[in-house]
Design a protein around this motif. Structure first.
Motif, PDB file in Angstrom:
ATOM      1  N   CYS A   1     -16.248 -17.709 -14.008  1.00 43.86           N
ATOM      2  CA  CYS A   1     -15.274 -16.655 -13.720  1.00 43.86           C
ATOM      3  C   CYS A   1     -15.729 -15.819 -12.534  1.00 43.86           C
ATOM      4  CB  CYS A   1     -15.063 -15.758 -14.939  1.00 43.86           C
ATOM      5  SG  CYS A   1     -16.439 -14.669 -15.314  1.00 43.86           S
ATOM      6  N   VAL A   2     -14.779 -15.070 -12.005  1.00 38.38           N
ATOM      7  CA  VAL A   2     -15.063 -14.118 -10.931  1.00 38.38           C
ATOM      8  C   VAL A   2     -14.050 -12.987 -11.060  1.00 38.38           C
ATOM      9  CG1 VAL A   2     -13.552 -15.218  -9.229  1.00 38.38           C
ATOM     10  CG2 VAL A   2     -15.515 -13.881  -8.448  1.00 38.38           C
ATOM     11  N   GLN A   3     -14.424 -11.800 -10.638  1.00 41.41           N
ATOM     12  CA  GLN A   3     -13.475 -10.694 -10.657  1.00 41.41           C
ATOM     13  C   GLN A   3     -13.634  -9.849  -9.403  1.00 41.41           C
ATOM     14  OE1 GLN A   3     -15.225  -8.503 -14.201  1.00 41.41           O
ATOM     15  NE2 GLN A   3     -14.775  -6.718 -12.904  1.00 41.41           N
ATOM     16  N   THR A   4     -12.553  -9.171  -9.066  1.00 43.71           N
ATOM     17  CA  THR A   4     -12.558  -8.211  -7.975  1.00 43.71           C
ATOM     18  C   THR A   4     -11.503  -7.162  -8.298  1.00 43.71           C
ATOM     19  OG1 THR A   4     -12.479  -7.956  -5.564  1.00 43.71           O
ATOM     20  CG2 THR A   4     -10.862  -9.426  -6.555  1.00 43.71           C
ATOM     21  N   SER A   5     -11.448  -6.104  -7.526  1.00 41.60           N
ATOM     22  CA  SER A   5     -10.465  -5.053  -7.809  1.00 41.60           C
ATOM     23  C   SER A   5     -10.119  -4.321  -6.531  1.00 41.60           C
ATOM     24  CB  SER A   5     -11.000  -4.070  -8.859  1.00 41.60           C
ATOM     25  OG  SER A   5     -12.084  -3.312  -8.344  1.00 41.60           O
ATOM     26  N   ASP A   6      -9.006  -3.593  -6.588  1.00 40.12           N
ATOM     27  CA  ASP A   6      -8.554  -2.804  -5.447  1.00 40.12           C
ATOM     28  C   ASP A   6      -7.879  -1.551  -5.987  1.00 40.12           C
ATOM     29  OD1 ASP A   6      -8.133  -2.033  -2.874  1.00 40.12           O
ATOM     30  OD2 ASP A   6      -6.696  -3.615  -2.373  1.00 40.12           O
ATOM     31  N   GLU A   7      -7.962  -0.470  -5.231  1.00 44.56           N
ATOM     32  CA  GLU A   7      -7.373   0.793  -5.661  1.00 44.56           C
ATOM     33  C   GLU A   7      -5.851   0.727  -5.545  1.00 44.56           C
ATOM     34  OE1 GLU A   7      -7.737   5.603  -4.683  1.00 44.56           O
ATOM     35  OE2 GLU A   7      -8.952   4.147  -3.583  1.00 44.56           O
ATOM     36  N   ILE A   8      -5.161   1.281  -6.549  1.00 45.69           N
ATOM     37  CA  ILE A   8      -3.704   1.384  -6.522  1.00 45.69           C
ATOM     38  C   ILE A   8      -3.335   2.838  -6.823  1.00 45.69           C
ATOM     39  CG2 ILE A   8      -3.538   0.613  -8.946  1.00 45.69           C
ATOM     40  CD1 ILE A   8      -0.771  -0.547  -8.230  1.00 45.69           C
ATOM     41  N   GLU A   9      -2.410   3.374  -6.051  1.00 43.84           N
ATOM     42  CA  GLU A   9      -2.018   4.777  -6.210  1.00 43.84           C
ATOM     43  C   GLU A   9      -0.768   4.872  -7.082  1.00 43.84           C
ATOM     44  OE1 GLU A   9      -0.917   8.742  -3.512  1.00 43.84           O
ATOM     45  OE2 GLU A   9      -1.453   6.841  -2.540  1.00 43.84           O
ATOM     46  N   ILE A  10      -0.866   5.674  -8.148  1.00 41.64           N
ATOM     47  CA  ILE A  10       0.252   5.873  -9.070  1.00 41.64           C
ATOM     48  C   ILE A  10       0.474   7.366  -9.250  1.00 41.64           C
ATOM     49  CG2 ILE A  10       1.150   5.460 -11.392  1.00 41.64           C
ATOM     50  CD1 ILE A  10      -0.656   3.013 -11.559  1.00 41.64           C
ATOM     51  N   GLU A  11       1.713   7.800  -9.104  1.00 42.15           N
ATOM     52  CA  GLU A  11       2.062   9.212  -9.252  1.00 42.15           C
ATOM     53  C   GLU A  11       2.971   9.400 -10.456  1.00 42.15           C
ATOM     54  OE1 GLU A  11       3.962  10.280  -5.627  1.00 42.15           O
ATOM     55  OE2 GLU A  11       2.088  10.464  -4.487  1.00 42.15           O
ATOM     56  N   ARG A  12       2.700  10.426 -11.240  1.00 37.86           N
ATOM     57  CA  ARG A  12       3.614  10.820 -12.310  1.00 37.86           C
ATOM     58  C   ARG A  12       4.190  12.179 -11.944  1.00 37.86           C
ATOM     59  NH1 ARG A  12       4.785   9.478 -17.590  1.00 37.86           N
ATOM     60  NH2 ARG A  12       3.016   8.072 -17.891  1.00 37.86           N
ATOM     61  N   GLU A  13       5.519  12.253 -11.859  1.00 38.27           N
ATOM     62  CA  GLU A  13       6.184  13.474 -11.421  1.00 38.27           C
ATOM     63  C   GLU A  13       6.104  14.561 -12.490  1.00 38.27           C
ATOM     64  OE1 GLU A  13       7.353  13.879  -8.478  1.00 38.27           O
ATOM     65  OE2 GLU A  13       7.364  11.823  -7.730  1.00 38.27           O
ATOM     66  N   THR A  14       6.211  15.810 -12.043  1.00 38.74           N
ATOM     67  CA  THR A  14       6.248  16.931 -12.979  1.00 38.74           C
ATOM     68  C   THR A  14       7.551  16.923 -13.769  1.00 38.74           C
ATOM     69  OG1 THR A  14       4.884  18.253 -11.476  1.00 38.74           O
ATOM     70  CG2 THR A  14       6.090  19.442 -13.187  1.00 38.74           C
ATOM     71  N   HIS A  15       8.676  16.800 -13.070  1.00 34.84           N
ATOM     72  CA  HIS A  15      10.001  16.758 -13.696  1.00 34.84           C
ATOM     73  C   HIS A  15      10.613  15.391 -13.406  1.00 34.84           C
ATOM     74  CE1 HIS A  15       9.906  21.073 -14.558  1.00 34.84           C
ATOM     75  NE2 HIS A  15       9.448  21.239 -13.332  1.00 34.84           N
ATOM     76  N   ASP A  16      10.817  14.594 -14.462  1.00 39.22           N
ATOM     77  CA  ASP A  16      11.332  13.237 -14.253  1.00 39.22           C
ATOM     78  C   ASP A  16      11.982  12.741 -15.547  1.00 39.22           C
ATOM     79  OD1 ASP A  16      11.933  10.834 -13.133  1.00 39.22           O
ATOM     80  OD2 ASP A  16       9.866  10.213 -12.751  1.00 39.22           O
TER      81      ASP A  16
ATOM     82  N   ASP B   1       0.855  -1.186   0.000  1.00 42.70           N
ATOM     83  CA  ASP B   1       0.000   0.000   0.000  1.00 42.70           C
ATOM     84  C   ASP B   1       0.893   1.239   0.000  1.00 42.70           C
ATOM     85  OD1 ASP B   1      -2.087   1.729   0.132  1.00 42.70           O
ATOM     86  OD2 ASP B   1      -2.499   1.436   2.268  1.00 42.70           O
ATOM     87  N   GLU B   2       1.330   1.640  -1.187  1.00 43.16           N
ATOM     88  CA  GLU B   2       2.220   2.781  -1.307  1.00 43.16           C
ATOM     89  C   GLU B   2       1.921   3.496  -2.619  1.00 43.16           C
ATOM     90  OE1 GLU B   2       6.250   1.334  -3.315  1.00 43.16           O
ATOM     91  OE2 GLU B   2       5.885   0.269  -1.426  1.00 43.16           O
ATOM     92  N   ALA B   3       2.487   4.683  -2.779  1.00 41.34           N
ATOM     93  CA  ALA B   3       2.340   5.424  -4.029  1.00 41.34           C
ATOM     94  C   ALA B   3       3.436   4.960  -4.988  1.00 41.34           C
ATOM     95  CB  ALA B   3       2.427   6.924  -3.774  1.00 41.34           C
ATOM     96  N   TYR B   4       3.046   4.365  -6.101  1.00 38.74           N
ATOM     97  CA  TYR B   4       4.003   3.868  -7.079  1.00 38.74           C
ATOM     98  C   TYR B   4       4.302   4.949  -8.108  1.00 38.74           C
ATOM     99  CZ  TYR B   4       3.063  -0.788  -5.198  1.00 38.74           C
ATOM    100  OH  TYR B   4       2.943  -1.878  -4.361  1.00 38.74           O
ATOM    101  N   LYS B   5       5.510   4.875  -8.664  1.00 39.23           N
ATOM    102  CA  LYS B   5       5.934   5.775  -9.727  1.00 39.23           C
ATOM    103  C   LYS B   5       6.196   4.970 -10.996  1.00 39.23           C
ATOM    104  CE  LYS B   5       7.984   9.375  -6.778  1.00 39.23           C
ATOM    105  NZ  LYS B   5       7.408   8.889  -5.534  1.00 39.23           N
TER     106      LYS B   5
END
Length: 205
Positions: free
Chosen positions: A124-139, A29-33
């Protein structure tokens, strides 16, 4: 379970007669880049009331705000799961530098699991979960380095090719590459160049 604003990968007929249950989706559970590795474990995939054959799983990265599927991955493992038994699936992937990943959008990881019952029908079955993704301004990142020749003797010339990429949201000016190696007394700089933001075709050099 089905979530509002996430597409249904299971048909209503397959989902309504499901014989599969997913216990949980586990990842840090973290912010991915962009470029970060993500390890996802689909825990306790269980056969309910009937044996299942060729149970397999797919994972989709879905942009909720843009209503678009960013990328999908198949998990190579397949299991036969007897009634009441459980198995785990695991997948490792990198956050792609896709134009469908913006600066502040919301995303979900969608897990889709299928299996065959004795009659040959698929469930079939499906489920989902929120994932946090950040895109930097300068990278700006180095995406590749090539040496030619790769092995050289003292006094020989070596050509170094460095590929850099702008994965940030802003255009970059006066970018340069510096190559330094104290032991070999190397201290070089490339000429300066500009890079467009991640959405444009001129974002690499």
């Amino acid at each position: 379970k089905l979530i509002k604003n996430v597409p249904a990968y299971c048909s209503s007929e397959e989902y309504g007669g499901t014989k599969i249950q997913i216990g949980d989706i586990d990842f840090d559970d973290e912010a991915y880049k962009i470029g970060d590795s993500v390890t996802v474990t689909i825990e306790n995939v269980e056969a309910l009331n009937e044996d299942l054959e060729d149970v397999e799983a797919q994972v989709y990265l879905y942009n909720v705000d843009q209503k678009v599927e960013v990328m999908d991955w198949d998990i190579d493992e397949k299991f036969d799961i007897n009634d009441g038994d459980k198995e785990d699936f695991e997948l490792e992937f990198k956050i792609p530098n896709s134009e469908d990943i913006g600066k502040s959008d919301k995303y979900r990881l969608v897990v889709y699991v299928t299996g065959d019952v004795e009659s040959g029908d698929q469930r079939c079955v499906q489920t989902s979960d929120e994932i946090e993704i950040e895109r930097e301004t300068h990278d700006v990142v180095v995406s590749d380095v090539t040496l030619s020749p790769s092995i050289a003797k003292a006094g020989e010339s070596v050509q170094v090719s460095v590929k850099v990429e702008n994965i940030g949201t802003k255009d970059e000016e006066d970018v340069y590459v510096k190559l330094k190696e104290d032991l070999l007394k190397i201290d070089l700089e490339s000429s300066k160049f500009d890079l467009d933001n991640y959405q444009d075709s001129d974002n690499t050099n």
